[in-house]
Design an enzyme around this catalytic site. Sequence first.
Site, PDB file in Angstrom:
ATOM      1  N   CYS A 259      44.991  36.126  46.086  1.00  0.00           N
ATOM      2  CA  CYS A 259      43.976  36.771  45.238  1.00  0.00           C
ATOM      3  C   CYS A 259      43.627  38.181  45.706  1.00  0.00           C
ATOM      4  O   CYS A 259      43.663  39.139  44.920  1.00  0.00           O
ATOM      5  CB  CYS A 259      42.733  35.897  45.111  1.00  0.00           C
ATOM      6  SG  CYS A 259      41.729  35.737  46.612  1.00  0.00           S
TER       7      CYS A 259
ATOM      8  N   HIS B 124      37.205  34.085  46.690  1.00  0.00           N
ATOM      9  CA  HIS B 124      38.104  34.386  45.577  1.00  0.00           C
ATOM     10  C   HIS B 124      37.674  35.667  44.869  1.00  0.00           C
ATOM     11  O   HIS B 124      36.493  35.904  44.637  1.00  0.00           O
ATOM     12  CB  HIS B 124      38.152  33.242  44.565  1.00  0.00           C
ATOM     13  CG  HIS B 124      39.240  33.431  43.544  1.00  0.00           C
ATOM     14  ND1 HIS B 124      40.576  33.318  43.863  1.00  0.00           N
ATOM     15  CD2 HIS B 124      39.201  33.773  42.228  1.00  0.00           C
ATOM     16  CE1 HIS B 124      41.315  33.549  42.780  1.00  0.00           C
ATOM     17  NE2 HIS B 124      40.499  33.852  41.794  1.00  0.00           N
TER      18      HIS B 124
ATOM     19  N   HIS C 211      43.839  37.598  37.629  1.00  0.00           N
ATOM     20  CA  HIS C 211      43.813  37.234  39.055  1.00  0.00           C
ATOM     21  C   HIS C 211      45.028  36.401  39.440  1.00  0.00           C
ATOM     22  O   HIS C 211      45.808  35.952  38.589  1.00  0.00           O
ATOM     23  CB  HIS C 211      42.527  36.476  39.383  1.00  0.00           C
ATOM     24  CG  HIS C 211      42.435  35.102  38.763  1.00  0.00           C
ATOM     25  ND1 HIS C 211      41.752  34.057  39.350  1.00  0.00           N
ATOM     26  CD2 HIS C 211      42.931  34.590  37.595  1.00  0.00           C
ATOM     27  CE1 HIS C 211      41.823  32.982  38.587  1.00  0.00           C
ATOM     28  NE2 HIS C 211      42.519  33.276  37.522  1.00  0.00           N
TER      29      HIS C 211
END
Length: 346
Positions: A259, A308, A320
């Site tokens: 991420c 995240h 993402h």
Amino acid sequence: MASHRRPKQPSRARVTVLTSAAAAAVALSAQAANAAPGEKPSKNEVKSRVDKLYEEAEQATEKFNGAKEKQEKLQKQISALQDSVARGQDELNALRDGIGSMATAQYRSGGLDPSLQLFLSSDPDSYLDKASTLDQLSSQQVETLKKIQAKQRELAQERAEASGKLKDLAATRTELGQKKKEVQAKLAAAQKLLNSLTAAEKAALAAEQDRASRSSSERVDLGDDTSATGRAAAAFAAAKTKIGTPYVYGATGPSSYDCSGLTSWAYAQAGVSIPRTSESQATIGTKIYSTSQLQVGDLVFFFNDLHHVGLYAGNGQILHAPRTGTVVRYESMSTIGGPFMFGVRV
């Protein structure tokens, strides 16, 4: 010209990392206990447990990334210090050679100045502290001795700093190994659960994943949000070219990403250097707490520990790299699995 050789680095100690196979086994046993004795977990139960393991793996991944980034910085700092020490030692040697030349000249002319003789047979630091002897030296000798004293202190400080950083590096390597083992254990546990499914159940899960992972040719309704400007727009445009690229923990591109690897890579393509980890990325720029104020290209952070991060895409969507087993894709902020914490405008 004297060569600037780096002092030989200490040999790397073998790093002992904690095994996590037993921990993984305990986790699996605890999960299995949730099902009735002799009852096989359903596909949905397996998916839920696997998703949880993947989330935990991502948490460990960001810690792994942080340790790796620290290791790289320490290695650069140690290298720079060692280069500086090597150059400083050459300068010190040249200064001492100069004092030696003075002594040789005095000796040949009929004798060695007692004060210079004292210096050559003792530590210049302690010698210079004896102020009463300074009037026996020429101004040139005094200046040279003071330079030697300053250089010795500088080298001692740099060597101590390098020694401290070498200890930090060893500890960081240990942490890096531990986090890598932790990630691998979580992924192995998830795979073991997936392997317990029947072929039909695996196919059904794969189909669900395929529907979730949109390819770059598929249109996503991002509304009419055209708020991206400047480098944020450039970063978002770069990230869009990676739709469909697989998630791999610790990866920063160009063929796979995690991420924060995707977001740091995207902004690098726009000429902006941002930190490597999601936790560090959350400390830069301007924080935005209202989703209505987000603009395309803003960084968006999820979960209480900020493990995240993605890029805001408009219309409540983000772009993402979700987790292991997925690819870079658009996804609704409501389906991330953790609460939206805030955005950051770089």
